[in-house]
Design a protein around this motif. Structure first.
Motif, PDB file in Angstrom:
ATOM      1  N   PHE A  37       0.850  -1.184   0.000  1.00 54.46           N
ATOM      2  CA  PHE A  37       0.000   0.000   0.000  1.00 54.46           C
ATOM      3  C   PHE A  37       0.887   1.235   0.000  1.00 54.46           C
ATOM      4  O   PHE A  37       2.036   1.182   0.428  1.00 54.46           O
ATOM      5  N   ARG A  38       0.319   2.347  -0.440  1.00 49.58           N
ATOM      6  CA  ARG A  38       1.060   3.600  -0.349  1.00 49.58           C
ATOM      7  C   ARG A  38       0.119   4.701   0.128  1.00 49.58           C
ATOM      8  O   ARG A  38      -1.077   4.649  -0.099  1.00 49.58           O
ATOM      9  N   GLN A  39       0.750   5.665   0.789  1.00 49.73           N
ATOM     10  CA  GLN A  39      -0.005   6.801   1.296  1.00 49.73           C
ATOM     11  C   GLN A  39       0.743   8.071   0.961  1.00 49.73           C
ATOM     12  O   GLN A  39       1.844   8.305   1.489  1.00 49.73           O
ATOM     13  N   ALA A  40       0.161   8.880   0.093  1.00 49.82           N
ATOM     14  CA  ALA A  40       0.721  10.185  -0.226  1.00 49.82           C
ATOM     15  C   ALA A  40       0.280  11.177   0.849  1.00 49.82           C
ATOM     16  O   ALA A  40      -0.711  10.941   1.549  1.00 49.82           O
ATOM     17  N   PRO A  41       1.000  12.287   0.999  1.00 53.07           N
ATOM     18  CA  PRO A  41       0.659  13.265   2.038  1.00 53.07           C
ATOM     19  C   PRO A  41      -0.789  13.733   1.932  1.00 53.07           C
ATOM     20  O   PRO A  41      -1.244  14.141   0.858  1.00 53.07           O
ATOM     21  N   GLY A  42      -1.511  13.636   3.046  1.00 47.22           N
ATOM     22  CA  GLY A  42      -2.885  14.092   3.091  1.00 47.22           C
ATOM     23  C   GLY A  42      -3.890  13.192   2.408  1.00 47.22           C
ATOM     24  O   GLY A  42      -5.064  13.555   2.280  1.00 47.22           O
ATOM     25  N   LYS A  43      -3.459  12.005   2.000  1.00 47.79           N
ATOM     26  CA  LYS A  43      -4.361  11.108   1.286  1.00 47.79           C
ATOM     27  C   LYS A  43      -4.479   9.775   2.010  1.00 47.79           C
ATOM     28  O   LYS A  43      -3.732   9.471   2.927  1.00 47.79           O
ATOM     29  N   GLU A  44      -5.440   8.964   1.552  1.00 47.13           N
ATOM     30  CA  GLU A  44      -5.666   7.668   2.168  1.00 47.13           C
ATOM     31  C   GLU A  44      -4.681   6.631   1.633  1.00 47.13           C
ATOM     32  O   GLU A  44      -4.018   6.837   0.625  1.00 47.13           O
ATOM     33  N   TYR A  45      -4.656   5.496   2.317  1.00 49.76           N
ATOM     34  CA  TYR A  45      -3.869   4.369   1.827  1.00 49.76           C
ATOM     35  C   TYR A  45      -4.493   3.843   0.539  1.00 49.76           C
ATOM     36  O   TYR A  45      -5.708   3.689   0.440  1.00 49.76           O
TER      37      TYR A  45
END
Length: 125
Positions: A37-45
């Motif tokens: 999984f990845r999570q960008a700043p301010g966003k969901e997984y």
């Protein structure tokens, strides 16, 4: 219980490649479906890729299909995420996760009980 230790990641220019590793201790990873999984700043997984226990069938989000490859090395008890042709929008914190249930690959984070510590991937333009 399984403990997941991640390595790899870093900063790369757009078009470059990185490889992430997810190594398990205490139990063999073959007992688990593994997801990245990845999570960008301010966003969901966001689900990126998964590999199923027993069959090693692989699954990818459309945004990474053809660029990322998930694989498993049972001798090293490690799952890899090879990331090629990286885009700036791939910048995120990446986590591997293990699902111990005998079922299809799940794409929701809440389906995974065990998580790696996360590793930063930064793609510059």
């Amino acid at each position: 219980q399984v403990r997941l230790e991640q390595s790899g990641g870093g900063t790369v220019q757009a078009g470059g490649s990185l490889r992430l590793s997810c190594t398990a201790s205490e139990r063999p990873l073959t007992l688990y479906n593994i997801g990245w999984f990845r999570q960008a700043p301010g966003k969901e997984y966001i689900f990126v890729a998964g590999i199923k226990r027993n069959t090693d069938h692989t699954y990818y989000d459309d945004s990474v299909k053809g660029r990322f490859t998930i694989s498993r090395d049972n001798a090293k008890n490690t799952v890899y995420l090879q990331m090629d042709t990286l885009h700036t929008e791939d910048t995120a914190i990446y986590h591997c996760a293990a699902d111990h249930n005998l079922r299809s690959i799940q794409m929701t984070p809440s389906s995974y009980f065990y998580w790696g510590q996360g590793t930063q991937v930064t793609v510059s333009s």
